[in-house]
Design an enzyme around this catalytic site. Sequence first.
Site, mmCIF file in Angstrom:
data_model
loop_
_atom_site.group_PDB
_atom_site.id
_atom_site.type_symbol
_atom_site.label_atom_id
_atom_site.label_comp_id
_atom_site.label_asym_id
_atom_site.label_seq_id
_atom_site.Cartn_x
_atom_site.Cartn_y
_atom_site.Cartn_z
ATOM 1 N N ARG A 125 17.551 2.176 23.687
ATOM 2 C CA ARG A 125 17.431 2.981 22.475
ATOM 3 C C ARG A 125 16.407 4.063 22.734
ATOM 4 O O ARG A 125 15.265 3.775 23.064
ATOM 5 C CB ARG A 125 17.005 2.110 21.286
ATOM 6 C CG ARG A 125 17.347 2.742 19.918
ATOM 7 C CD ARG A 125 16.735 1.964 18.760
ATOM 8 N NE ARG A 125 15.299 2.050 18.854
ATOM 9 C CZ ARG A 125 14.471 1.011 18.661
ATOM 10 N NH1 ARG A 125 14.923 -0.180 18.359
ATOM 11 N NH2 ARG A 125 13.163 1.182 18.790
ATOM 12 N N GLU A 144 9.897 7.566 23.194
ATOM 13 C CA GLU A 144 10.047 6.700 24.368
ATOM 14 C C GLU A 144 11.495 6.253 24.446
ATOM 15 O O GLU A 144 12.268 6.448 23.506
ATOM 16 C CB GLU A 144 9.147 5.461 24.253
ATOM 17 C CG GLU A 144 9.541 4.569 23.093
ATOM 18 C CD GLU A 144 9.079 3.127 23.224
ATOM 19 O OE1 GLU A 144 8.697 2.689 24.320
ATOM 20 O OE2 GLU A 144 9.137 2.404 22.203
ATOM 21 N N ASN A 146 13.562 2.668 25.077
ATOM 22 C CA ASN A 146 13.405 1.214 25.187
ATOM 23 C C ASN A 146 14.550 0.669 26.012
ATOM 24 O O ASN A 146 15.705 0.780 25.602
ATOM 25 C CB ASN A 146 13.451 0.584 23.797
ATOM 26 C CG ASN A 146 12.382 1.151 22.886
ATOM 27 O OD1 ASN A 146 11.227 0.762 22.956
ATOM 28 N ND2 ASN A 146 12.749 2.104 22.045
ATOM 29 N N SER A 151 15.879 -3.379 19.329
ATOM 30 C CA SER A 151 16.386 -4.169 18.201
ATOM 31 C C SER A 151 16.811 -3.317 17.013
ATOM 32 O O SER A 151 16.721 -2.095 17.033
ATOM 33 C CB SER A 151 15.343 -5.197 17.788
ATOM 34 O OG SER A 151 14.150 -4.541 17.457
ATOM 35 N N LYS A 305 6.147 3.327 30.348
ATOM 36 C CA LYS A 305 5.566 4.605 29.933
ATOM 37 C C LYS A 305 5.192 5.450 31.156
ATOM 38 O O LYS A 305 5.281 6.671 31.132
ATOM 39 C CB LYS A 305 4.328 4.369 29.072
ATOM 40 C CG LYS A 305 4.518 3.385 27.905
ATOM 41 C CD LYS A 305 5.119 4.044 26.699
ATOM 42 C CE LYS A 305 5.119 3.182 25.447
ATOM 43 N NZ LYS A 305 6.034 2.046 25.412
ATOM 44 N N LYS A 364 -1.501 5.923 25.748
ATOM 45 C CA LYS A 364 -0.553 4.797 25.772
ATOM 46 C C LYS A 364 -0.716 3.907 27.001
ATOM 47 O O LYS A 364 -0.618 4.381 28.126
ATOM 48 C CB LYS A 364 0.885 5.329 25.781
ATOM 49 C CG LYS A 364 1.262 6.138 24.560
ATOM 50 C CD LYS A 364 2.765 6.387 24.549
ATOM 51 C CE LYS A 364 3.191 7.074 23.274
ATOM 52 N NZ LYS A 364 4.666 7.104 23.151
ATOM 53 N N GLU A 368 4.911 -2.662 25.221
ATOM 54 C CA GLU A 368 6.003 -2.420 24.287
ATOM 55 C C GLU A 368 5.742 -3.193 23.011
ATOM 56 O O GLU A 368 4.950 -4.116 22.976
ATOM 57 C CB GLU A 368 7.326 -2.914 24.898
ATOM 58 C CG GLU A 368 7.694 -2.288 26.226
ATOM 59 C CD GLU A 368 7.980 -0.816 26.115
ATOM 60 O OE1 GLU A 368 8.500 -0.389 25.079
ATOM 61 O OE2 GLU A 368 7.667 -0.079 27.060
ATOM 62 N N GLY A 369 6.468 -2.827 21.962
ATOM 63 C CA GLY A 369 6.465 -3.653 20.763
ATOM 64 C C GLY A 369 5.594 -3.122 19.635
ATOM 65 O O GLY A 369 5.508 -3.740 18.577
ATOM 66 N N ARG A 450 13.883 4.685 11.322
ATOM 67 C CA ARG A 450 12.769 3.878 10.804
ATOM 68 C C ARG A 450 11.736 4.812 10.208
ATOM 69 O O ARG A 450 11.479 5.885 10.752
ATOM 70 C CB ARG A 450 12.124 3.068 11.937
ATOM 71 C CG ARG A 450 13.009 1.974 12.486
ATOM 72 C CD ARG A 450 12.393 1.358 13.718
ATOM 73 N NE ARG A 450 12.202 2.365 14.760
ATOM 74 C CZ ARG A 450 11.465 2.170 15.851
ATOM 75 N NH1 ARG A 450 10.833 1.040 16.038
ATOM 76 N NH2 ARG A 450 11.363 3.132 16.761
HETATM 77 P P1 ADP Z 1 6.059 0.942 21.744
HETATM 78 O O1 ADP Z 1 6.631 0.644 23.062
HETATM 79 O O2 ADP Z 1 4.888 0.101 21.395
HETATM 80 O O3 ADP Z 1 7.109 0.987 20.662
HETATM 81 P P2 ADP Z 1 5.895 3.820 21.361
HETATM 82 O O4 ADP Z 1 5.697 4.806 22.420
HETATM 83 O O5 ADP Z 1 7.250 3.774 20.757
HETATM 84 O O6 ADP Z 1 5.460 2.399 21.904
HETATM 85 O O7 ADP Z 1 4.832 4.071 20.221
HETATM 86 C C1 ADP Z 1 4.732 3.261 19.078
HETATM 87 C C2 ADP Z 1 4.668 4.119 17.827
HETATM 88 O O8 ADP Z 1 3.572 5.025 17.899
HETATM 89 C C3 ADP Z 1 5.893 4.990 17.623
HETATM 90 O O9 ADP Z 1 6.899 4.300 16.934
HETATM 91 C C4 ADP Z 1 5.328 6.161 16.835
HETATM 92 O O10 ADP Z 1 5.255 5.822 15.467
HETATM 93 C C5 ADP Z 1 3.910 6.281 17.372
HETATM 94 N N1 ADP Z 1 3.868 7.287 18.457
HETATM 95 C C6 ADP Z 1 4.117 7.061 19.761
HETATM 96 N N2 ADP Z 1 4.017 8.186 20.472
HETATM 97 C C7 ADP Z 1 3.701 9.162 19.598
HETATM 98 C C8 ADP Z 1 3.448 10.560 19.728
HETATM 99 N N3 ADP Z 1 3.522 11.174 20.911
HETATM 100 N N4 ADP Z 1 3.142 11.253 18.614
HETATM 101 C C9 ADP Z 1 3.066 10.635 17.414
HETATM 102 N N5 ADP Z 1 3.276 9.336 17.223
HETATM 103 C C10 ADP Z 1 3.593 8.587 18.307
HETATM 104 MG MG MG Z 2 8.556 2.358 20.330
#
Ligand code: ADP
Ligand code: MG
Length: 474
Positions: A125, A144, A146, A151, A305, A364, A368-369, A450
């Site tokens: 996703r 990102e 996944n 899910s 990442k 970051k 994940e999660g 979401r």
């Molecule tokens: P995870 O693998 O924990 O889901 P993500 O990279 O999806 O990691 O980041 C988790 C959440 O953080 C995202 O769903 C988003 O709400 C926020 N986020 C992540 N990267 C960014 C970004 N570059 N700018 C703004 N919000 C972000």
């Molecule tokens: Mg995410």
Amino acid sequence: MAAAWQDVVRDAAAVREAAAVAVDAALLAGVLMRTGEQPHASDVVNYAPFTLLPSAVPRALFEQAYAVQQDFNLLVDAVSQNKEFLEQTLASTIKVDDFTARLFRIYMQVLEEGLAQTVFLGINRSDYMFDCGLDGTAALRQIEINTIAASFGGLTSRTADVHRLVLKVLGKTEEASHLLPNNPAKGLALGIAKAWELYGSQRAVVMFLVEEVQRNIFDQRCVENELWNRNIRVVRKRFREVFEQGSLDASRRLYMDGQEVAVVYYREGYVPQVYDRQSWEARLLLERSRAVKCPDIATQLAGTKKVQQELSRPGTLEKLLPGRPEAVARIRATFAGLYSLDEGEEGDRIAATAIADPDRFVLKPQREGGGNNLYGEELKEVLEKIKDTPERTSYILMDKIKPQPALNYLLRAHSPLQVSECISELGIFGVYVRQGRELVLNQAAGHLLRTKAIEHADGGVAAGVAVLDTPFLV
Ligand code: ADP
Ligand code: MG
């Protein structure tokens, strides 16, 4: 974009009435989760959190996200087959990040032994936010991708019906008719079924590798039931059970207590906390087997990442997808600024920039999660502490995406009904199947929207921050 439901969003009586209808509709439609109090049983369930109103999404960006999904499938598949790229890219990370290092060790071990698996199934996703430029125009930016346990493809297939009803209750019958149908669970099951068929044993089952605590079981059941509809047998097992019951025969076919397994679909295994000694052993057994793993360990690593950050370097996409300049351009158009914190001048420079201006960035780790990223003051403090240590290389930096907020109500069991300023994240599900070198299926399988209140920087639906939504294209 922000003003889609301006006339009703402040009408307290109308909102209260619509919310009551919405909650019952969600329960009827099966937008369900087990409760925190009784996470192991389905005797008591509640609705999964969702927005009262569908959120406005720019049509052009929605279409752009769909149009690039097959390219992302190709890219993830290419990365997963490129040992040299994975080795080089993760070299600095695995020196300091124990979890990635352990996954990488299994990856190397199965490669050395020679892969028994010949059919490959990817379910991913790709998640995006809509970055609002200074001139007010929005751009699609990938957050990102996944590649393991992506899910909500099941529950989200039921939210459009709920939102359609809500809009009608609010007198928006015309708008209700524009909400798109969406069924990622069906697309995911199609991929699993194809992999099962190519594995080529009628007797063999599909095994869902599931968590100890399964609050989100109904989401998984949606995919499971699609498989049963195709007369494919599904079993649900935990790592512990794989350790106890799993074995390989001489040709490395996987058996669980004598039952052959064709496909292992991971809905678990992406956080370090689940891996005790037995789980690591179980993981190795699965990876060594001939069964189709979704994902195989290489594809899980392709979703880190660190890989995401290296993909954004000039020239990298061209090398990974030779002869596909259009795919490369479509992919690159979705990238936000991503920066390596590897030791050296480049990392020093960007670390200093981020410390001076932390609100421009997100820090970051390789996790994940949800709930792992660092923002603002915290980002600054952590970077200051680690900037001269090797630990720095376990993180990447990313430009912070700044979407335009919109008003909505987040419906959550046992929570008061109150208006919130919200932002949304759009996910597109991708599914592909490869047999040997030949890609036999490559599709976008549906979407997930979401939405969360702006006061939360991070966190998904499972983490209790974001809620399910439906895009209303504008
Ligand atoms: P995870 O693998 O924990 O889901 P993500 O990279 O999806 O990691 O980041 C988790 C959440 O953080 C995202 O769903 C988003 O709400 C926020 N986020 C992540 N990267 C960014 C970004 N570059 N700018 C703004 N919000 C972000
Ligand atoms: Mg995410």
